[in-house]
Design a protein around this motif. Structure first.
Motif, short mmCIF file in Angstrom:
data_model
loop_
_atom_site.label_atom_id
_atom_site.label_comp_id
_atom_site.label_asym_id
_atom_site.label_seq_id
_atom_site.Cartn_x
_atom_site.Cartn_y
_atom_site.Cartn_z
N LYS A 1 0.80 -1.22 0.00
CA LYS A 1 0.00 0.00 0.00
C LYS A 1 0.84 1.28 0.00
O LYS A 1 0.34 2.33 0.33
CB LYS A 1 -0.93 0.00 1.21
CG LYS A 1 -1.95 -1.10 1.17
CD LYS A 1 -2.90 -1.01 2.32
CE LYS A 1 -3.93 -2.13 2.21
NZ LYS A 1 -4.95 -2.03 3.21
N GLY A 2 2.09 1.21 -0.34
CA GLY A 2 2.92 2.41 -0.40
C GLY A 2 4.04 2.38 0.62
O GLY A 2 3.99 1.68 1.62
N GLY A 3 5.09 3.13 0.34
CA GLY A 3 6.26 3.20 1.20
C GLY A 3 7.31 2.18 0.80
O GLY A 3 7.11 1.39 -0.11
N HIS A 4 8.44 2.25 1.47
CA HIS A 4 9.51 1.30 1.21
C HIS A 4 10.39 1.15 2.44
O HIS A 4 10.42 2.03 3.29
CB HIS A 4 10.36 1.73 0.01
CG HIS A 4 11.15 2.97 0.26
ND1 HIS A 4 10.63 4.22 0.06
CD2 HIS A 4 12.41 3.15 0.71
CE1 HIS A 4 11.54 5.12 0.37
NE2 HIS A 4 12.62 4.51 0.78
N ASP A 5 11.08 0.03 2.53
CA ASP A 5 12.04 -0.21 3.60
C ASP A 5 13.39 0.32 3.15
O ASP A 5 13.65 0.47 1.95
CB ASP A 5 12.18 -1.71 3.86
CG ASP A 5 10.86 -2.37 4.22
OD1 ASP A 5 10.02 -1.72 4.86
OD2 ASP A 5 10.68 -3.55 3.86
N SER A 6 14.26 0.58 4.12
CA SER A 6 15.62 0.99 3.78
C SER A 6 16.56 0.53 4.89
O SER A 6 16.12 0.13 5.97
CB SER A 6 15.71 2.51 3.62
OG SER A 6 15.40 3.17 4.83
N VAL A 7 17.85 0.57 4.60
CA VAL A 7 18.87 0.19 5.57
C VAL A 7 20.02 1.20 5.42
O VAL A 7 20.33 1.63 4.31
CB VAL A 7 19.32 -1.28 5.32
CG1 VAL A 7 19.98 -1.46 3.99
CG2 VAL A 7 20.19 -1.78 6.45
N PRO A 8 20.63 1.63 6.53
CA PRO A 8 21.72 2.61 6.43
C PRO A 8 22.95 2.03 5.72
O PRO A 8 23.27 0.85 5.88
CB PRO A 8 22.08 2.95 7.88
CG PRO A 8 21.09 2.26 8.73
CD PRO A 8 20.33 1.27 7.92
N CYS A 9 23.61 2.88 4.96
CA CYS A 9 24.88 2.48 4.34
C CYS A 9 25.94 2.36 5.43
O CYS A 9 25.87 3.03 6.46
CB CYS A 9 25.31 3.52 3.29
SG CYS A 9 24.25 3.54 1.85
N TRP A 10 26.91 1.52 5.22
CA TRP A 10 28.00 1.30 6.18
C TRP A 10 28.97 2.46 6.19
O TRP A 10 29.44 2.88 7.24
CB TRP A 10 28.71 0.00 5.83
CG TRP A 10 29.78 -0.39 6.79
CD1 TRP A 10 31.13 -0.34 6.58
CD2 TRP A 10 29.62 -0.89 8.13
NE1 TRP A 10 31.80 -0.79 7.69
CE2 TRP A 10 30.90 -1.13 8.65
CE3 TRP A 10 28.51 -1.16 8.92
CZ2 TRP A 10 31.11 -1.63 9.93
CZ3 TRP A 10 28.70 -1.66 10.20
CH2 TRP A 10 29.99 -1.88 10.69
N LEU A 11 29.28 3.00 5.02
CA LEU A 11 30.23 4.10 4.91
C LEU A 11 29.53 5.40 4.52
O LEU A 11 28.45 5.38 3.93
CB LEU A 11 31.30 3.77 3.86
CG LEU A 11 32.18 2.55 4.17
CD1 LEU A 11 33.11 2.26 3.00
CD2 LEU A 11 32.98 2.77 5.44
N ASN A 12 30.16 6.51 4.82
CA ASN A 12 29.64 7.82 4.49
C ASN A 12 29.36 7.93 2.99
O ASN A 12 30.13 7.45 2.18
CB ASN A 12 30.65 8.89 4.93
CG ASN A 12 30.06 10.26 4.89
OD1 ASN A 12 28.87 10.45 5.11
ND2 ASN A 12 30.89 11.24 4.62
N LYS A 13 28.23 8.55 2.65
CA LYS A 13 27.81 8.77 1.26
C LYS A 13 27.65 7.47 0.48
O LYS A 13 27.79 7.43 -0.74
CB LYS A 13 28.78 9.70 0.54
CG LYS A 13 28.97 11.03 1.23
CD LYS A 13 28.16 12.09 0.58
CE LYS A 13 28.47 13.42 1.25
NZ LYS A 13 27.45 14.36 1.12
N CYS A 14 27.40 6.38 1.17
CA CYS A 14 27.20 5.07 0.54
C CYS A 14 28.39 4.66 -0.32
O CYS A 14 28.25 4.11 -1.41
CB CYS A 14 25.90 5.05 -0.26
SG CYS A 14 24.43 5.20 0.78
N GLY A 15 29.57 4.89 0.20
CA GLY A 15 30.79 4.49 -0.50
C GLY A 15 31.14 3.05 -0.20
O GLY A 15 30.44 2.35 0.52
N GLY A 16 32.25 2.61 -0.74
CA GLY A 16 32.76 1.28 -0.44
C GLY A 16 32.24 0.16 -1.30
O GLY A 16 32.35 -1.01 -0.94
N ILE A 17 31.67 0.48 -2.46
CA ILE A 17 31.20 -0.57 -3.35
C ILE A 17 32.39 -1.46 -3.71
O ILE A 17 33.47 -0.97 -4.03
CB ILE A 17 30.54 0.02 -4.60
CG1 ILE A 17 29.29 0.79 -4.20
CG2 ILE A 17 30.22 -1.07 -5.63
CD1 ILE A 17 28.67 1.60 -5.31
#
Length: 129
Positions: A73-89
Motif C-alpha cells: 500500500k505504499g512506502g519502502h524499507d531501507s537500511v543505512p549504508c555502512w560508509l559515508n555517502k554510501c561508498g565502499g562498493i
C-alpha cells in the motif's frame, strides 16, 4: 528547539542516485552517522541484505518497496549504508536482479544490527544526505 530542528531537516532535499553510478572501491572502515540509505526500487520491488558478497550468503533481511506496481500500500524499507555517502562498493560474487537477467558483481556495504552486511548494488538504489 528540537522540533524546529527536525522540521528543517525534513524540508532539506536529498539526492537520489542510481547505485550503478559510483565506481567500485574496496570497502573498509566503520559506519558513519548520516551516511545515507540503500533501498529497493520499483523495478525489482525487493532487495536482500546478505551476510557476505555472494548470492549464496545468508539473507539477513529483505527490504520491500510497496510503491508503483510493487505489492503493498505504499512506502519502502531501507537500511543505512555502512560508509559515508554510501561508498565502499566492492566486487564480489555474481548475481542477477531478475531471472535470466544480466549478471553483476558490485556489492554495497550496509549496516544491519550494528554489523556490516551487503546488498546487490545494481538491484537497488541509495539516497545520500
Amino acid at each position: 528547539m528540537l522540533a524546529s530542528g527536525l522540521a528543517a531537516v525534513a524540508e532539506r532535499p536529498v539526492e537520489l542516485r542510481n547505485v550503478a553510478a559510483p565506481a567500485p572501491a574496496r570497502a573498509s572502515g566503520t559506519a558513519a552517522a548520516g551516511s545515507g540509505y540503500a533501498a529497493p526500487t520499483m523495478l525489482h520491488c525487493k532487495l536482500n541484505v546478505r551476510s557476505g558478497t555472494k548470492s549464496s550468503a545468508t539473507v539477513l533481511r529483505t527490504l520491500y518497496n510497496r510503491n508503483g506496481n510493487c505489492p503493498g500500500k505504499g512506502g519502502h524499507d531501507s537500511v543505512p549504508c555502512w560508509l559515508n555517502k554510501c561508498g565502499g562498493i566492492t566486487a564480489g560474487g555474481s548475481y542477477t536482479c531478475q531471472s535470466g537477467g544480466k549478471s553483476y558483481k558490485s556489492w554495497l556495504p550496509v549496516k544491519h544490527n550494528g554489523k556490516r552486511a551487503w546488498v546487490a548494488v545494481k538491484c537497488g538504489t541509495y539516497v545520500t544526505p
